[in-house]
Scaffold this active site. Structure first.
Site, PDB file in Angstrom:
ATOM      1  N   GLY A  42      60.251  68.573 110.446  1.00  0.00           N
ATOM      2  CA  GLY A  42      59.249  67.863 109.740  1.00  0.00           C
ATOM      3  C   GLY A  42      58.643  68.415 108.535  1.00  0.00           C
ATOM      4  N   GLU A  43      59.091  69.750 108.307  1.00  0.00           N
ATOM      5  CA  GLU A  43      58.736  70.548 106.970  1.00  0.00           C
ATOM      6  C   GLU A  43      59.211  69.500 105.698  1.00  0.00           C
ATOM      7  OE1 GLU A  43      59.651  74.707 104.604  1.00  0.00           O
ATOM      8  OE2 GLU A  43      59.631  74.436 106.772  1.00  0.00           O
ATOM      9  N   HIS A 133      32.064  59.196  99.683  1.00  0.00           N
ATOM     10  CA  HIS A 133      31.086  59.005 100.701  1.00  0.00           C
ATOM     11  C   HIS A 133      29.624  59.745 100.614  1.00  0.00           C
ATOM     12  CE1 HIS A 133      29.652  58.128 104.743  1.00  0.00           C
ATOM     13  NE2 HIS A 133      29.331  59.446 105.020  1.00  0.00           N
ATOM     14  N   ASP A 172      23.080  51.081 107.537  1.00  0.00           N
ATOM     15  CA  ASP A 172      22.407  52.150 108.046  1.00  0.00           C
ATOM     16  C   ASP A 172      21.581  52.555 106.958  1.00  0.00           C
ATOM     17  OD1 ASP A 172      24.126  53.558 106.303  1.00  0.00           O
ATOM     18  OD2 ASP A 172      25.750  53.873 108.085  1.00  0.00           O
ATOM     19  N   LYS A 195      20.281  52.260 112.585  1.00  0.00           N
ATOM     20  CA  LYS A 195      21.096  52.493 114.020  1.00  0.00           C
ATOM     21  C   LYS A 195      20.920  53.969 114.463  1.00  0.00           C
ATOM     22  CE  LYS A 195      25.391  54.177 111.407  1.00  0.00           C
ATOM     23  NZ  LYS A 195      26.698  53.746 111.382  1.00  0.00           N
ATOM     24  N   ARG A 197      23.288  56.677 117.101  1.00  0.00           N
ATOM     25  CA  ARG A 197      24.610  56.878 117.484  1.00  0.00           C
ATOM     26  C   ARG A 197      24.354  57.884 118.760  1.00  0.00           C
ATOM     27  NH1 ARG A 197      28.690  55.142 114.592  1.00  0.00           N
ATOM     28  NH2 ARG A 197      28.732  55.136 112.335  1.00  0.00           N
ATOM     29  N   ASP A 225      35.524  52.156 109.074  1.00  0.00           N
ATOM     30  CA  ASP A 225      36.557  52.974 109.979  1.00  0.00           C
ATOM     31  C   ASP A 225      36.915  51.988 111.229  1.00  0.00           C
ATOM     32  OD1 ASP A 225      37.790  54.585 111.674  1.00  0.00           O
ATOM     33  OD2 ASP A 225      36.384  56.296 111.329  1.00  0.00           O
ATOM     34  N   ALA A 227      35.082  49.665 112.342  1.00  0.00           N
ATOM     35  CA  ALA A 227      34.267  48.325 112.165  1.00  0.00           C
ATOM     36  C   ALA A 227      33.259  47.996 113.137  1.00  0.00           C
ATOM     37  CB  ALA A 227      35.224  47.503 111.895  1.00  0.00           C
TER      38      ALA A 227
END
Length: 314
Positions: A42-43, A133, A172, A195, A197, A225, A227
């Site tokens: 995987g490298e 973000h 939000d 909201k 959480r 993300d 939704a």
């Protein structure tokens, strides 16, 4: 003495090949060739199949999951520096780990700062990204950051819909500033969904602040993300008497059951960009391309022009 413009070379890894091709087409040249050699365990090892000596190199790669996308980008930066590139810019349409921008509880990492440190340590000269973000992430870097604004793409599309009773909404409290900035383009009112959480990606309760009766609502967010927030907000808005509800989100992370959630929601449409490739198609998802905007930004950086001139909306 006239400005000297170095040759521009554009490359991409495995994370954003389609967007990188569109950016290269809009810029007017082909992508350079990068070979990602992979070992059986995987490298992997990126290798530029052409000289980059003395060139302004732009490496186009969103750093969404898997984390291989980030590691590939870091290794391409290192390879370009070791190959004597004149200037290396990381074009990161979606900056992964940006939600980890502060220490909001004890004993957690600040992932966005760690990524910034890694990019600078790898030898980057400049960062180009879109709709972080948290805008303060720009301050995590000790190199220039070009922070592109996707509203230049979204606003003309929303105007083309001809919505007669437009109101902008934030899903939000944290996104209220983003929603108000967007609302200025339409001289529209803003409503906010508040909201609470239980934990990440799980909402306990939501209330609506503002009147949406007989309004066409457009929810504004930077990341979609699972939704879950958008679906819950859309349902609440329609229950309160709205005519229609759409959502605008720059980065379609769309994890878990997001596609199913969107299809079953009250949303008329989810409008996103191509900073992250969609995993599947959906009749409710409209994708707008960022390629032309990034191509113009790359051109302006290479020619020592202004980036802010790209954000003027008619």
């Amino acid at each position: 003495m006239p400005l000297q413009f170095n040759p521009v070379k554009l490359f991409t890894g495995s994370g954003s090949p389609e967007l990188a091709r569109l950016i290269a087409d809009a810029y007017g040249r082909e992508l350079g060739e990068v070979v990602i050699s992979r070992f059986s365990d995987g490298e992997y090892q990126p290798h530029f199949n052409e000289s980059v000596r003395g060139s302004d190199v732009f490496l186009i790669q969103s750093t969404h999951q898997p984390t291989d996308n980030l590691m590939e980008l870091l290794m391409m930066i290192d390879a370009a520096r070791r190959a004597s590139a004149h200037y290396v810019t990381a074009v990161i349409p979606y900056f992964g780990l940006a939600r980890q921008d502060r220490k909001d509880k004890p004993r957690v990492a600040i992932g966005a700062k760690l990524v910034a440190n890694l990019l600078v340590a790898a030898g980057i000269n400049r960062i180009m990204t879109m709709d972080l973000h948290a805008a303060q992430i720009q301050g995590f870097f000790d190199v220039p950051v070009d922070h592109l604004d996707a509203s230049i793409i979204f606003v003309p599309y929303i105007k083309s819909l001809g919505l007669g009773h437009l109101t902008i909404a934030s899903p939000d409290m944290g996104g209220s500033y983003r929603a108000r900035s967007f609302a200025k383009f339409f001289n529209a009112e803003v409503v906010i969904c508040d909201k609470r959480r239980k934990r990440a990606n799980e909402i306990e309760a939501m209330t609506l602040i503002g009147d949406v009766t007989d309004q066409d609502i457009v929810l504004i967010d930077d990341i979609c993300d699972t939704a879950g927030t958008l679906a819950k907000a859309a349902g609440l808005i329609m229950e309160r008497g709205a005519r229609s509800v759409r959502a605008v989100c720059t980065h379609p992370v769309l994890s878990g059951k997001a596609y199913e959630t969107i299809e079953n929601s009250a949303l008329t449409e989810l409008i996103v960009t191509d900073t992250i490739p969609l995993k599947q198609q959906s009749s409710k998802i409209k994708v707008l391309s960022t390629a032309e905007l990034f191509a113009k930004a790359i051109s302006n950086v290479n020619e020592h022009g202004s980036i802010s001139t790209l954000f003027k909306v008619d």
